[in-house]
Design a protein around this motif. Structure first.
Motif, PDB file in Angstrom:
ATOM      1  N   PRO A 231       2.351  10.549  10.267  1.00 62.20           N
ATOM      2  CA  PRO A 231       3.156  11.290   9.281  1.00 62.20           C
ATOM      3  C   PRO A 231       4.278  10.464   8.669  1.00 62.20           C
ATOM      4  O   PRO A 231       4.718  10.738   7.547  1.00 62.20           O
ATOM      5  CB  PRO A 231       3.695  12.481  10.084  1.00 62.20           C
ATOM      6  N   VAL A 232       4.742   9.461   9.392  1.00 63.68           N
ATOM      7  CA  VAL A 232       5.815   8.612   8.880  1.00 63.68           C
ATOM      8  C   VAL A 232       5.347   7.814   7.657  1.00 63.68           C
ATOM      9  O   VAL A 232       6.146   7.452   6.794  1.00 63.68           O
ATOM     10  CB  VAL A 232       6.328   7.657   9.986  1.00 63.68           C
ATOM     11  N   LEU A 233       4.044   7.558   7.580  1.00 63.46           N
ATOM     12  CA  LEU A 233       3.519   6.725   6.498  1.00 63.46           C
ATOM     13  C   LEU A 233       3.356   7.479   5.172  1.00 63.46           C
ATOM     14  O   LEU A 233       3.228   6.850   4.124  1.00 63.46           O
ATOM     15  CB  LEU A 233       2.158   6.153   6.899  1.00 63.46           C
ATOM     16  N   VAL A 234       3.322   8.818   5.201  1.00 65.86           N
ATOM     17  CA  VAL A 234       3.072   9.589   3.980  1.00 65.86           C
ATOM     18  C   VAL A 234       4.118   9.283   2.909  1.00 65.86           C
ATOM     19  O   VAL A 234       5.331   9.355   3.151  1.00 65.86           O
ATOM     20  CB  VAL A 234       3.045  11.102   4.281  1.00 65.86           C
TER      21      VAL A 234
ATOM     22  N   VAL B 135       0.845  -1.192   0.000  1.00 66.11           N
ATOM     23  CA  VAL B 135       0.000   0.000   0.000  1.00 66.11           C
ATOM     24  C   VAL B 135       0.882   1.244   0.000  1.00 66.11           C
ATOM     25  O   VAL B 135       1.758   1.402   0.846  1.00 66.11           O
ATOM     26  CB  VAL B 135      -0.929   0.029   1.228  1.00 66.11           C
ATOM     27  N   LEU B 136       0.659   2.121  -0.981  1.00 66.04           N
ATOM     28  CA  LEU B 136       1.351   3.402  -1.023  1.00 66.04           C
ATOM     29  C   LEU B 136       0.432   4.446  -0.396  1.00 66.04           C
ATOM     30  O   LEU B 136      -0.646   4.733  -0.919  1.00 66.04           O
ATOM     31  CB  LEU B 136       1.683   3.792  -2.463  1.00 66.04           C
ATOM     32  N   PHE B 137       0.844   4.997   0.748  1.00 69.16           N
ATOM     33  CA  PHE B 137      -0.002   5.933   1.477  1.00 69.16           C
ATOM     34  C   PHE B 137       0.164   7.353   0.960  1.00 69.16           C
ATOM     35  O   PHE B 137       1.265   7.785   0.626  1.00 69.16           O
ATOM     36  CB  PHE B 137       0.301   5.875   2.972  1.00 69.16           C
ATOM     37  N   GLU B 138      -0.956   8.084   0.923  1.00 65.85           N
ATOM     38  CA  GLU B 138      -0.973   9.448   0.414  1.00 65.85           C
ATOM     39  C   GLU B 138      -1.079  10.446   1.552  1.00 65.85           C
ATOM     40  O   GLU B 138      -1.242  10.076   2.713  1.00 65.85           O
ATOM     41  CB  GLU B 138      -2.133   9.612  -0.569  1.00 65.85           C
ATOM     42  N   ASP B 139      -0.997  11.733   1.194  1.00 62.28           N
ATOM     43  CA  ASP B 139      -0.961  12.777   2.221  1.00 62.28           C
ATOM     44  C   ASP B 139      -2.314  13.427   2.455  1.00 62.28           C
ATOM     45  O   ASP B 139      -2.414  14.442   3.136  1.00 62.28           O
ATOM     46  CB  ASP B 139       0.086  13.845   1.864  1.00 62.28           C
ATOM     47  N   ASP B 140      -3.390  12.864   1.884  1.00 63.40           N
ATOM     48  CA  ASP B 140      -4.732  13.377   2.155  1.00 63.40           C
ATOM     49  C   ASP B 140      -5.221  12.805   3.483  1.00 63.40           C
ATOM     50  O   ASP B 140      -5.355  11.593   3.633  1.00 63.40           O
ATOM     51  CB  ASP B 140      -5.703  12.973   1.034  1.00 63.40           C
TER      52      ASP B 140
ATOM     53  N   ILE C 260      -7.702  10.235   9.623  1.00 63.61           N
ATOM     54  CA  ILE C 260      -7.551   9.010   8.838  1.00 63.61           C
ATOM     55  C   ILE C 260      -6.862   9.335   7.514  1.00 63.61           C
ATOM     56  O   ILE C 260      -7.203  10.294   6.837  1.00 63.61           O
ATOM     57  CB  ILE C 260      -8.921   8.359   8.556  1.00 63.61           C
ATOM     58  N   MET C 261      -5.878   8.515   7.165  1.00 66.56           N
ATOM     59  CA  MET C 261      -5.212   8.655   5.880  1.00 66.56           C
ATOM     60  C   MET C 261      -5.551   7.456   5.002  1.00 66.56           C
ATOM     61  O   MET C 261      -6.078   6.447   5.484  1.00 66.56           O
ATOM     62  CB  MET C 261      -3.696   8.798   6.071  1.00 66.56           C
ATOM     63  N   GLU C 262      -5.248   7.591   3.723  1.00 66.47           N
ATOM     64  CA  GLU C 262      -5.578   6.533   2.784  1.00 66.47           C
ATOM     65  C   GLU C 262      -4.374   6.158   1.945  1.00 66.47           C
ATOM     66  O   GLU C 262      -3.446   6.953   1.761  1.00 66.47           O
ATOM     67  CB  GLU C 262      -6.713   6.987   1.850  1.00 66.47           C
ATOM     68  N   GLY C 263      -4.415   4.946   1.451  1.00 61.01           N
ATOM     69  CA  GLY C 263      -3.386   4.481   0.522  1.00 61.01           C
ATOM     70  C   GLY C 263      -4.024   3.540  -0.475  1.00 61.01           C
ATOM     71  O   GLY C 263      -5.193   3.148  -0.341  1.00 61.01           O
TER      72      GLY C 263
END
Length: 439
Positions: A407-410, A380-385, A390-393
């Motif tokens: 924030p580490v996942l962005v 999963v590539l996580f985005e910055d929205d 909750i964030m999405e990828g």
């Protein structure tokens, strides 16, 4: 330093071009700011495909003037090419630029001085014969890279050839160069975009390269993790392309293939370049080589001459087809196309009813596709929205995964196992990164 803000309507191609125009401004010493930051200049990139183009354009102009009453407002894009005079009469508009002029707007408008009456710079579409390299940058985790523009097809419902001109492409060498530039910015996924992306390779009206050759070269770029093909016509989605994607580590198992109708009668009236049998063959080949592949479909309902039987033929065809989601459009009349003059007009009520039926089918298709993948492992590539913490990828096969914001996942890719759907029908994941992904 003058400040400039942008607003984009329409497709991924428009987003790539807006971003490129933004960079042109910045290179000339302008400061790019948000829409609400009282800019001196607004550039609104319009679309002619969606309904109510005039209404949307007027609304955005009105909102712009609320934030910056004295701003210079420039309109570009497909709608600007098709209706320049009409747009020039919208209160507050200072300049309208057509397809051949939009990338030269800084030179054409120079000081961006208001003259009390809108200036129109819109040449005949035949003069839009140059390919302008474009890609989005700094707006998203993903970048939209334009590889092709214009269209030589003559579908009876479409104004795009009138708004963008004939099919033309960048060279493979230049596309690869752009991809390397994008990689240097840290972007990990590139979406290849165009008006008729699979028609890549035409330069000065002659085919000198092919889309298949392009993806072969892009696949060699080790600094980009993912490539996606935004949309490709079924007659141009050849089996060699499908086979290549199935073996590629960089091209994602995700195709968006316009169908428009599941009735051969309607496809002929639309002047599409295939019949439903070819479409079914393409879907079968994709699923044979990539059973987990995501397949999106564009469909138009209520086209002139579409009877209830024709619509049900489309509905049943899609119901039985192994596709993942639908983009549904009620037919909308466009000036200077052949369709409005055809017999058998379908009422707005029936168009909307048929669209609603297909949208419900789309939700069922998407839900089934998601459920099929529960228990499988993906990257999963996580985005910055981020919304409500909750964030999405996105997985390789375009399943949206939700995670508690970190924030580490962005812009990071994580290996996960899909566990199930939440109340919003979005996928949750766990296992290797369970603590990060639960919410």
């Amino acid at each position: 330093m003058k400040k400039v803000a942008f607003y984009t309507l329409g497709c991924k191609l428009n987003y790539s071009e807006t971003s490129t125009i933004g960079r042109i401004f910045q290179e000339r010493g302008f400061e790019k700011v948000e829409f609400t930051d009282t800019p001196d200049i607004y550039v609104i990139n319009t679309c002619s495909v969606t309904d109510n183009a005039d209404k949307k354009c007027r609304k955005i102009v009105k909102e712009a003037l609320k934030h910056s009453p004295n701003a210079f407002i420039t309109i570009v894009g497909c709608y600007a090419q098709l209706k320049p005079k009409e747009i020039s009469e919208i209160p507050g508009v200072d300049a309208v630029l057509g397809a051949a002029e939009k990338f030269q707007l800084v030179d054409i408008l120079e000081g961006f001085e208001k003259r009390g009456k809108a200036e129109v710079y819109a040449s005949p579409i035949s003069e839009a014969n140059t390919f302008h390299n474009s890609y989005s940058f700094g707006d998203r985790t993903r970048t939209f890279l334009k590889v092709q523009d214009g269209c030589d097809y003559s579908c009876t419902f479409c104004t795009i050839p009138l708004a963008r001109g004939n099919s033309r492409s960048d060279s493979i060498e230049n596309v690869v160069k752009s991809a390397h530039e994008i990689a240097e910015s840290g972007v990990k996924e590139i979406v290849l975009t165009g008006v008729n992306t699979g028609d890549f390779g035409l330069q000065d009206g002659k085919r000198v390269e092919t889309f298949y050759q392009l993806i072969q070269e892009l696949d060699k770029i080790e600094t980009i993790d993912r490539f996606r093909i935004s949309s490709i016509e079924p007659n141009l989605l050849h089996n060699d392309i499908i086979a290549f994607v199935s073996k590629s580590n960089r091209f994602m198992p995700h195709f968006h293939v316009p169908l428009q109708s599941g009735s051969n009668k309607i496809l002929k009236l639309m002047r599409r370049r295939y019949q439903r049998e070819l479409y079914a063959e393409r879907v079968a080949k994709i699923k044979e080589l990539m059973p987990h592949c995501c397949i999106g479909v564009d469909v138009i309902v209520g086209f002139p001459g579409e009877t209830e039987e024709d619509f049900l033929e489309t509905y049943n065809f899609l119901n039985e087809l192994d596709v993942s989601y639908l983009h549904v459009f009620p037919y909308s009349e466009r000036e200077n196309t052949l369709a409005p003059g055809m017999s058998g007009k379908v009422s707005t009520k029936d168009r909307n009813r048929r669209a609603d039926m297909l949208r419900i089918l789309s939700e069922k298709k998407k839900h089934f596709f998601y459920e099929q993948n529960i228990g499988s492992e993906f990257n999963v590539l996580f985005e910055d929205d981020v919304k409500n913490g909750i964030m999405e990828g996105w997985t390789e096969n375009y399943i949206r995964v939700v995670a508690k914001y970190d924030p580490v996942l962005v812009n990071e890719t994580k290996h996960v196992r899909l566990t199930g759907l939440n109340n919003d029908n979005l996928m949750e994941a766990e296992e290797t990164y369970k603590e990060l992904l639960q919410h």
